[in-house]
Structure formats: structure tokens, C-alpha cells
Design an enzyme around this catalytic site. Structure first.
Site, PDB file in Angstrom:
ATOM      1  N   CYS A  81       0.834  -1.202   0.000  1.00  0.00           N
ATOM      2  CA  CYS A  81       0.000   0.000   0.000  1.00  0.00           C
ATOM      3  C   CYS A  81       0.870   1.254   0.000  1.00  0.00           C
ATOM      4  O   CYS A  81       1.916   1.298   0.656  1.00  0.00           O
ATOM      5  CB  CYS A  81      -0.917   0.029   1.223  1.00  0.00           C
ATOM      6  SG  CYS A  81      -2.197  -1.247   1.224  1.00  0.00           S
ATOM      7  N   CYS A 156      -3.595  -7.888   7.326  1.00  0.00           N
ATOM      8  CA  CYS A 156      -3.621  -7.183   6.041  1.00  0.00           C
ATOM      9  C   CYS A 156      -4.995  -6.545   5.903  1.00  0.00           C
ATOM     10  O   CYS A 156      -5.943  -7.200   5.455  1.00  0.00           O
ATOM     11  CB  CYS A 156      -3.350  -8.149   4.895  1.00  0.00           C
ATOM     12  SG  CYS A 156      -3.432  -7.355   3.266  1.00  0.00           S
ATOM     13  N   TYR A 288     -12.235 -11.783 -24.262  1.00  0.00           N
ATOM     14  CA  TYR A 288     -11.436 -11.922 -23.043  1.00  0.00           C
ATOM     15  C   TYR A 288     -12.381 -12.235 -21.889  1.00  0.00           C
ATOM     16  O   TYR A 288     -12.392 -11.574 -20.860  1.00  0.00           O
ATOM     17  CB  TYR A 288     -10.628 -10.661 -22.749  1.00  0.00           C
ATOM     18  CG  TYR A 288      -9.606 -10.308 -23.812  1.00  0.00           C
ATOM     19  CD1 TYR A 288      -8.331 -10.878 -23.792  1.00  0.00           C
ATOM     20  CD2 TYR A 288      -9.905  -9.393 -24.811  1.00  0.00           C
ATOM     21  CE1 TYR A 288      -7.388 -10.548 -24.745  1.00  0.00           C
ATOM     22  CE2 TYR A 288      -8.957  -9.052 -25.778  1.00  0.00           C
ATOM     23  CZ  TYR A 288      -7.712  -9.623 -25.738  1.00  0.00           C
ATOM     24  OH  TYR A 288      -6.771  -9.303 -26.691  1.00  0.00           O
ATOM     25  N   CYS A 382      -7.945  -2.744 -16.704  1.00  0.00           N
ATOM     26  CA  CYS A 382      -7.142  -2.550 -15.499  1.00  0.00           C
ATOM     27  C   CYS A 382      -5.979  -1.610 -15.768  1.00  0.00           C
ATOM     28  O   CYS A 382      -5.127  -1.419 -14.898  1.00  0.00           O
ATOM     29  CB  CYS A 382      -6.628  -3.899 -14.986  1.00  0.00           C
ATOM     30  SG  CYS A 382      -5.566  -4.765 -16.165  1.00  0.00           S
TER      31      CYS A 382
END
Length: 424
Positions: A81, A156, A288, A382
Site C-alpha cells: 500500500c 492485512c 477476453y 485494469c
């Protein structure tokens, strides 16, 4: 031929005081002269050390009102992060602005909708890197910031509580994997409806792979933890039950290492957005398609032809059709859409096309969509940069980019995803 000289960082001088004027594209604060300081925020006065254009934060002298306390004890050391110190609203606005700027570089102007934002403890998959520990438990965690060192994590806060609770068991699972000194295992772990699915990569195989004894230990420890499945390099090492997920009306059994959206909430938001944009279509191409993230929902609207390069994913999609009665019809094929994109001629009767490519984008397929007579295209991406490139191809062919939904499912990272709707 002279060898290039290795890069040497600029010599470090004494600590300096800097005023942060803006936020850079990778989430670092930027001071005058293009000096970058990680973990700083616009409007802050900080003390930094180092040399050259990239410094390290020593102290925040005057904090921004947007600074918050990071929720993770590993923040700043872990390389996962980058932005836990930033309040949610300005952080999300910054991501949407970065998306707008990326599109503008391709001269694309469109409506950018309010972003979908994944909450903490919502990720259903993570990849734990393992290193040799004791015989009972390996060390496991994430790569350290700017290093190959390992941060041995205990929690996490971006991950589902089911994944966090499994960390001790995953450390035990990894302990038998170090028979070969070159083994550097990574445990790709997915939380499914039937339990945890663990696909292990990085186990040295040239020496013959794991011994029978080590495999037995892996299976025993998987059973102790009630894991659904463990695979090593794609081969089943332990199977109690098939890992399954529900995608719209279908229940899909996942092949090893199958791709899923990182959070169920983002998957639902993206799927709803795609389905709304496809309403009224009678024939749809899902390019895809993966294991059917959008396929089954689209098949509730019209007939779908699905294609993906991963034969295992297409096989899982096809097998799941029996679990979803009432669809308008689905055909599917394993097809390399880079070397062999679906041609414009094959899309003659298609009303809507959806494409959701890897980070490299869909340049070849976008060119065929641009040549086709498809009335509406929905792009899922993405990578905003390759999406913008492919969008430019469509817009130059007469499409209009109507609207874009930003999707922040990689919380506290610099990563942003999107869904864009095009029409003629």
C-alpha cells in the site's frame, strides 16, 4: 562496445525542509524542482533526506488536514500500500483525476461517473511470498518497499478477514516447500464459496520437484486448515472440494490459478454496469471472457459468444452452463485474441461487444471492432493508458465514448480500473 555504467543514486546531503506543492502520478508528494517525497501530501511542510529527485520522508512538520492515521501496522515498510495516510475522499478524487488526465492525453473527453470504491477487508485474493523459517512454519508476507526483503505480515486490512485468519495456516503449509535452495514459493490464495484455493508457484522443479514426504506434509497441513484445494505449479497436491464462485446465475468451478476480480463488490458493480449498457441487445460478443465474469449476466439479456486465450477458463465457463438454466444461449471458444482477433466479418450480427483484456490492452481486437458494424462496445480495463489507446482507435472509427465508471478495487494503491461505454 563499452558497457553502460551502473546507475548510482545522487549523493545524499543533509536533511532539507520542503513544501509539497502537488501529488505525483505514483502517489508521492512533489516539491519545487520536481523533488518527490513518498508518504507526503499536498500542502504539507516536511523534512526529507536523500539526494536527487527522489527523497525519503523524515518528519512531517506541518500536516495536511487530509492526513489520517494508517490502519496497518506494516504500512511504510510493506511495499503493498502507498496511500493509507490519505483521507478517503481526496484520495478517490485524485484517482478519478488521474484517469481524466490519462484519457485527455488521447484527446478523449467524456463523462466520468462517481467511482466505485472497495471498502477495507474486501479483497478475496492475495499472494503471500514465503521464505524459509522453522520446520513448523515458514515466514510469509509481502515484498518490502523498494526491496526484495520480506515483510512477515500478521494482518492485512485490505484483505477479507477469512484470508487474514488463514495467514498462520498458510505459513505452516509453506514450511515443507524448501527442499531445494532455489525455491522461493508464492502462495496465490483465493477465498471462494467452498473455501480457500491455494495455487503455489516458485517451487524449484528442475531437481524433480518436491519429495513424496514433502507432498504428504503439504496435504496433511492443507487438511488441518480445511483448505478446499492446493495446487503446485497448476498440479493438484490436495483436493477436498472444488473451489467455486457464483457469477450471476451460474456456479463456476475454478481451474488452478484462475483470474477473478479482486473484490466481489467491484465485480458486482462492474457487472451491473456492463449489463445495463448491454440492455436491448440480441447478440453479444464477450471477448477476453475468462471464466465468465460477465458472460452469464450478459446471457440473461441475449445470445453470447465468449472467447478467451485461456482454454482452462473457457472450459470452466462451458461446464458451468448447466448450473444456470434460462440463459439465451452461450457459445465459447479458446482463442488468442492478439494473434487471431474476432474479425469484423464475424461480428456482422453482433449488437454489443464487451472486451476485458489484460494490462497490455486489446489493440488488435479494437481494430476489428472499429471496422465492424457493432453498435455498442463496452470496454473493461485494469490499465487506463492502454484503454485510452484502444478507445482512440474506436473513436477515430466513429464511436463516441459516452461515459466511464472508475473502479477502485485495489484500495490504498495508485491503481485505478474502469469500465467505458462506446456507441456509434
Amino acid at each position: 562496445m563499452r558497457r553502460p555504467r551502473p546507475h548510482r543514486p545522487a549523493p545524499a546531503g543533509p536533511p532539507v525542509e520542503l513544501f509539497i506543492e502537488a501529488m505525483g502520478g505514483e502517489g508521492d508528494g512533489v516539491a519545487a524542482g520536481g523533488v518527490y517525497v513518498p508518504f507526503s501530501l499536498q500542502g504539507e511542510r516536511v523534512r526529507a533526506t536523500g539526494g536527487g529527485e527522489r527523497r525519503e520522508l523524515l518528519e512531517v512538520l506541518q500536516a495536511s488536514p487530509d492526513r489520517v492515521t494508517p490502519p496497518c501496522p506494516h504500512f511504510g515498510v510493506c511495499g503493498g500500500c502507498a496511500l493509507q495516510h490519505w483521507a478517503h475522499a481526496p484520495y478517490l478524487a485524485w484517482k478519478a483525476e488521474r484517469l481524466r488526465v490519462t484519457l485527455a492525453r488521447q484527446h478523449l473527453d467524456t463523462e466520468i461517473l462517481p467511482a466505485y470504491a472497495a471498502p477495507p477487508e474486501s479483497r478475496r485474493r492475495f499472494a503471500l511470498h514465503a521464505r524459509r523459517g522453522s520446520r513448523e512454519a515458514a515466514r510469509a508476507g509481502y515484498k518490502a518497499r523498494k526491496s526484495w526483503d520480506l515483510v512477515d505480515v500478521a494482518v492485512c486490512p485490505i484483505s477479507d478477514r477469512g484470508l487474514q485468519a488463514a495467514i498462520p495456516a498458510l505459513k505452516r503449509l509453506a514450511a515443507p516447500l524448501f527442499e531445494h535452495p532455489k525455491s522461493a514459493p508464492t502462495l496465490h490464495t483465493t477465498l471462494t464459496a467452498t473455501g480457500l484455493d491455494v495455487d503455489i508457484s516458485g517451487v524449484e522443479a528442475k531437481s524433480g520437484g518436491l519429495s513424496a514426504d514433502a507432498r504428504m506434509q503439504v496435504a496433511e497441513r492443507a487438511a488441518e486448515a480445511d483448505l478446499a484445494r492446493v495446487t503446485i505449479g497448476g498440479e493438484v497436491a490436495y483436493l477436498a472440494r472444488m473451489p467455486q464462485v457464483r457469477l450471476g446465475p451460474a456456479v463456476v468451478s475454478l481451474p488452478p490459478g484462475a483470474f477473478l476480480q479482486a473484490t466481489p463488490g467491484a465485480e458486482a458493480a462492474m457487472s451491473a454496469f456492463v449489463a445495463e449498457a448491454a440492455q436491448g441487445a440480441s447478440r453479444i460478443a464477450d471477448l477476453y471472457c475468462g471464466v465468465g465474469t460477465f458472460t452469464f449476466r450478459l446471457a440473461q439479456i441475449g445470445q453470447v459468444h465468449a472467447a478467451d486465450f485461456a482454454a482452462e477458463a473457457v472450459g470452466a465457463l462451458t461446464s458451468a452452463l448447466a448450473s444456470a438454466p434460462g440463459l439465451h444461449g452461450v457459445t465459447a471458444e479458446a482463442r488468442d485474441l492478439v494473434r487471431r482477433p474476432v474479425l469484423a466479418e464475424e461480428l456482422k450480427k453482433t449488437d454489443v461487444a464487451v472486451f476485458d483484456p489484460p494490462r497490455a490492452g486489446a489493440a488488435e481486437q479494437a481494430a476489428e471492432l472499429a471496422r465492424s458494424g457493432v453498435a455498442r462496445v463496452i470496454g473493461v480495463s485494469c490499465n487506463p493508458a492502454t484503454f485510452a489507446r484502444d478507445a482512440r482507435t474506436l473513436v477515430d472509427a466513429g464511436f463516441r465514448l459516452e461515459r466511464v465508471l472508475p473502479v477502485d478495487q485495489f484500495l490504498w494503491s495508485t491503481h485505478i480500473e474502469l469500465v467505458g461505454v462506446f456507441s456509434r
